[in-house]
Design a protein around this motif. Structure first.
Motif, PDB file in Angstrom:
ATOM      1  N   ASN A  22       0.801  -1.183  -0.222  1.00 51.31           N
ATOM      2  CA  ASN A  22      -0.029  -0.087   0.037  1.00 51.31           C
ATOM      3  C   ASN A  22       0.889   1.145  -0.104  1.00 51.31           C
ATOM      4  OD1 ASN A  22      -1.670   2.273   0.445  1.00 51.31           O
ATOM      5  ND2 ASN A  22      -2.776   0.990   2.269  1.00 51.31           N
ATOM      6  N   THR A  23       0.737   2.278  -1.052  1.00 51.25           N
ATOM      7  CA  THR A  23       1.667   3.394  -0.955  1.00 51.25           C
ATOM      8  C   THR A  23       1.501   4.233   0.046  1.00 51.25           C
ATOM      9  OG1 THR A  23      -0.091   4.455  -2.604  1.00 51.25           O
ATOM     10  CG2 THR A  23       1.692   3.099  -3.537  1.00 51.25           C
ATOM     11  N   ALA A  25       1.062   3.209   3.292  1.00 50.55           N
ATOM     12  CA  ALA A  25       1.302   2.429   4.525  1.00 50.55           C
ATOM     13  C   ALA A  25       2.195   3.353   5.339  1.00 50.55           C
ATOM     14  CB  ALA A  25       1.895   1.080   4.062  1.00 50.55           C
ATOM     15  N   GLY A  29       5.399   2.890   2.936  1.00 50.87           N
ATOM     16  CA  GLY A  29       4.867   3.254   1.817  1.00 50.87           C
ATOM     17  C   GLY A  29       5.538   4.387   1.303  1.00 50.87           C
TER      18      GLY A  29
END
Length: 77
Positions: A22-23, A25, A29
């Protein structure tokens, strides 16, 4: 991932685990240490620990400053 692309620790672990990172996160991320231009970005450029309580490199990440309509001349160095 394209050959020769910069890969963070989080991205390596995601590939090994077979999951999508997940970018947004926390810590790992891509956007975890991204700062949008304005007062927040200016403060980060002057003193990183003002908005980053750990060094992004400690978790295999890096700081990014995003330029937007809020950017002033100090941000666009």
């Amino acid at each position: 991932m394209p050959a020769g692309a910069a890969v963070t620790r989080g991205e390596r672990i995601a590939v090994l685990a077979g999951v999508t990172l997940n970018t947004h996160a926390p810590y790992v991320g891509r956007s975890a240490f991204a700062h949008k231009a304005g007062l927040h970005a200016d403060a980060t450029l002057k003193l990183q620990r003002s908005y980053q309580h750990i060094d992004p490199a400690a978790v295999g990440n890096g700081t990014r400053i995003l330029v937007s309509e809020l950017a002033g001349k100090g941000t666009s160095r």
